[in-house]
Design a protein around this motif. Structure first.
Motif, PDB file in Angstrom:
ATOM      1  N   ILE A  47      -1.511   1.553   1.838  1.00  0.00           N
ATOM      2  CA  ILE A  47      -1.347   2.438   0.681  1.00  0.00           C
ATOM      3  C   ILE A  47       0.121   2.537   0.282  1.00  0.00           C
ATOM      4  O   ILE A  47       0.991   2.871   1.081  1.00  0.00           O
ATOM      5  N   ASP A  48       0.356   2.227  -0.979  1.00  0.00           N
ATOM      6  CA  ASP A  48       1.710   2.213  -1.514  1.00  0.00           C
ATOM      7  C   ASP A  48       2.036   3.576  -2.126  1.00  0.00           C
ATOM      8  O   ASP A  48       1.174   4.214  -2.728  1.00  0.00           O
ATOM      9  N   ASP A  49       3.279   3.985  -1.963  1.00  0.00           N
ATOM     10  CA  ASP A  49       3.782   5.214  -2.595  1.00  0.00           C
ATOM     11  C   ASP A  49       2.982   6.449  -2.202  1.00  0.00           C
ATOM     12  O   ASP A  49       2.527   7.219  -3.051  1.00  0.00           O
ATOM     13  N   ILE A  50       2.873   6.631  -0.902  1.00  0.00           N
ATOM     14  CA  ILE A  50       2.085   7.751  -0.384  1.00  0.00           C
ATOM     15  C   ILE A  50       2.726   9.104  -0.735  1.00  0.00           C
ATOM     16  O   ILE A  50       2.062  10.137  -0.676  1.00  0.00           O
TER      17      ILE A  50
ATOM     18  N   LYS B  88       9.665  -2.296  -0.622  1.00  0.00           N
ATOM     19  CA  LYS B  88       8.539  -1.684   0.106  1.00  0.00           C
ATOM     20  C   LYS B  88       7.212  -2.310  -0.312  1.00  0.00           C
ATOM     21  O   LYS B  88       6.403  -2.703   0.525  1.00  0.00           O
ATOM     22  N   THR B  89       7.016  -2.377  -1.627  1.00  0.00           N
ATOM     23  CA  THR B  89       5.763  -2.953  -2.115  1.00  0.00           C
ATOM     24  C   THR B  89       5.655  -4.422  -1.699  1.00  0.00           C
ATOM     25  O   THR B  89       4.585  -4.889  -1.303  1.00  0.00           O
ATOM     26  N   HIS B  90       6.768  -5.107  -1.762  1.00  0.00           N
ATOM     27  CA  HIS B  90       6.782  -6.521  -1.357  1.00  0.00           C
ATOM     28  C   HIS B  90       6.278  -6.654   0.084  1.00  0.00           C
ATOM     29  O   HIS B  90       5.387  -7.458   0.367  1.00  0.00           O
TER      30      HIS B  90
END
Ligand code: ADP
Ligand code: MG
Length: 489
Positions: A256-259, A201-203
């Motif tokens: 936005i990561d890890d919402i 996901k972050t990638h």
């Protein structure tokens, strides 16, 4: 080489000192990518790219690092700590000018698998606005992190689309990410990507950020939800909401990561709702990642749930065997590590649901070959990776393998155990032995005994036969993939 009298020591002087104490090869492998940050009067933080660096440096080079730090500073017995590069945003700022949040919202999120890492109070970093500040790969293709206390979350050039392996597990999410780069704010807005930890996901989020940076999009705001939360609390404490709002609401895209970290944070949710609307109404792109569906984020307000579902919700699932093998190959290639099919398959069979662990496995094998000078084989990989795959080995038993194979090839147990040598029986029998070799820690003899009292050389031959067939015979490959589905825990 000593820099004691050369003014304030820098991370570079520590690295130079280390370079003078190790071989060039060791330096390039283990130290070149590190950053050293002075985080306290007697404390130095070593920023490492991943956990394996931490493990390896701690066991092999801690004394050397200590000595190098002592040599270039006036410190005696400096405290050396390790920080993951991805945790850079949680690195303390030298002069904690921001008041600690006094409610639970200001706590660093639980990092699951990484929870063994040192926890520290959270200090919000600067807004992660990038563009001109995207770190460029150094000449050798390695990442250059900013040398001092980080002020933004760097986008990692390794996390580009180019380095992302496509598979059925991530096809939709990947296509959607490419689409939002091509047409910000129009195709899928917001794009909500969810999936378990370590699946990319972050990638993908970073790949979008890099895509925008390359396209020259203006204010790219890329940050984790935790950073947003903490920045918000800091703004409230400092009575500086105007500046906060201007920063976030005027973004050209918001990544936005890890919402899911918005869970149960009512005030932050309220603020985020307005941030979201502002950006959305200007038809600017919003991209969010999460470890679960919007509706599964605990205590997320209904209006945010419905906002998050306005565009496209795309799931990333665990990669299939073929994708895992391709990822292993790509990561090995990048390290210049030659990895034979049987070894790649062996890892892919054992590590199923986390790409980060696949990467870790490849990195460890790289160490095995380059540092410990050992040949790479299924056997040496099995030993080197025992703590990554050991637990899983016990999850699959011979009976389970047999059951799955019988089902796939539609034959009876008696046939499998018989002396019959027809191809329709021989192949499944060999597949059983191959899978037993891949999935259990049993010896060749033990495997042979179970599958009809064969000796160890028969098993060895069978394993080799299937190993070759995996790359040359698509039917075998498909059968193995199907069986693997049944074996999946
Ligand atoms: P998540 O954010 O979902 O927890 P990450 O994006 O941090 O996962 O991915 C973990 C690691 O696995 C990263 O180093 C990433 O580059 C790698 N990775 C994940 N999926 C892929 C893929 N499809 N191709 C190549 N690398 C991948
Ligand atoms: Mg992530």
């Amino acid at each position: 080489m000593t820099h004691k009298n050369a003014g304030r020591p820098t991370e570079d002087s520590i690295k130079e000192e280390i370079a003078s104490r190790v071989t060039r090869h060791q330096y390039l492998t283990w130290f070149d990518k590190l950053n050293f940050i002075f985080t306290g009067p007697n404390r130095v933080s070593v920023v490492v790219p991943n956990k394996f660096y931490h493990q390896y440096l701690k066991t092999r080079f801690l004394t050397l690092i200590n000595e190098a730090v002592e040599a270039v500073t006036d410190l005696t017995h400096p405290e050396i700590e390790f920080t993951l590069a991805v945790d850079l945003v949680s690195a303390p700022r030298p002069n904690g000018s921001v008041k600690e949040p006094d409610d639970s919202e200001g706590v660093e999120p639980d990092r699951g698998a990484d929870s063994g890492w040192r926890r520290r109070p959270w200090h919000p970093p600067e807004l992660a606005t990038i563009g001109a500040r995207v770190p460029q790969p150094a000449g050798n293709g390695q990442l250059e992190f900013s040398a001092a206390i980080p002020r933004s979350i760097p986008l990692n050039p390794d996390y580009s689309f180019e380095h992302f392996i496509e598979g059925p597990c991530n096809r939709l999410a990947l296509a959607a990410c490419r689409a939002v780069v091509d047409q910000p704010g129009t195709s899928f807005n917001p794009l909500f990507i969810y999936g378990k930890v370590g699946l990319g996901k972050t990638h993908l989020l970073q790949a979008v950020g890099l895509g925008y940076a390359a396209a020259g999009l203006g204010r790219i705001v890329y940050l984790t939800c935790a950073t947003f939360t903490n920045d918000f609390i800091a703004a409230v404490n400092a009575n500086d909401l105007d500046r906060f709002r201007k920063k976030y609401r005027e973004a050209d895209c918001l990544l936005i990561d890890d919402i899911q970290f918005l869970a149960k944070k009512e005030r932050t949710q309220e603020e985020f709702f307005h941030t979201f609307n502002s950006i959305y109404n200007q038809q600017k792109q919003i991209l969010l990642t999460s470890d679960c569906l919007p509706s599964e984020i605990a205590g997320l307000s209904e209006r945010l749930i419905s906002r998050f579902k306005l565009g496209l919700v795309a799931q990333i699932t665990a990669p299939c065997l073929e994708t895992r093998t391709a990822i292993i190959r790509r990561k090995a290639d990048k390290l210049g590590l030659r990895i034979e099919t049987d070894v790649a398959e062996f890892i892919a069979q054992r590590i199923r649901d986390n790409v980060r662990e696949l990467e870790g496995a490849v990195l460890r094998l790289h160490t095995l070959v380059t540092i410990e000078n050992q040949p790479l084989s299924v056997e040496s990989a099995r030993t080197a990776l025992v703590d990554l795959i050991g637990g899983e080995a016990k999850r699959v038993g011979l009976a389970e393998i047999q059951q799955a194979v019988l089902q796939e090839f539609d034959i009876r147990p008696a046939e499998l155990h018989s002396r019959k040598r027809t191809r329709s029986i021989v192949v499944p029998r060999q597949v059983c032995m191959y899978l037993a070799r891949m999935h259990t820690d049993l010896s060749l003899g033990e495997i042979g005994l179970f599958f009809g009292g064969r000796d160890h050389s028969t098993v060895l031959h069978a394993v080799e036969k299937i190993r070759v067939a995996v790359s040359s015979d698509p039917r075998i490959r498909n059968s193995l993939a199907a069986i693997e589905q049944h074996l999946a825990p």
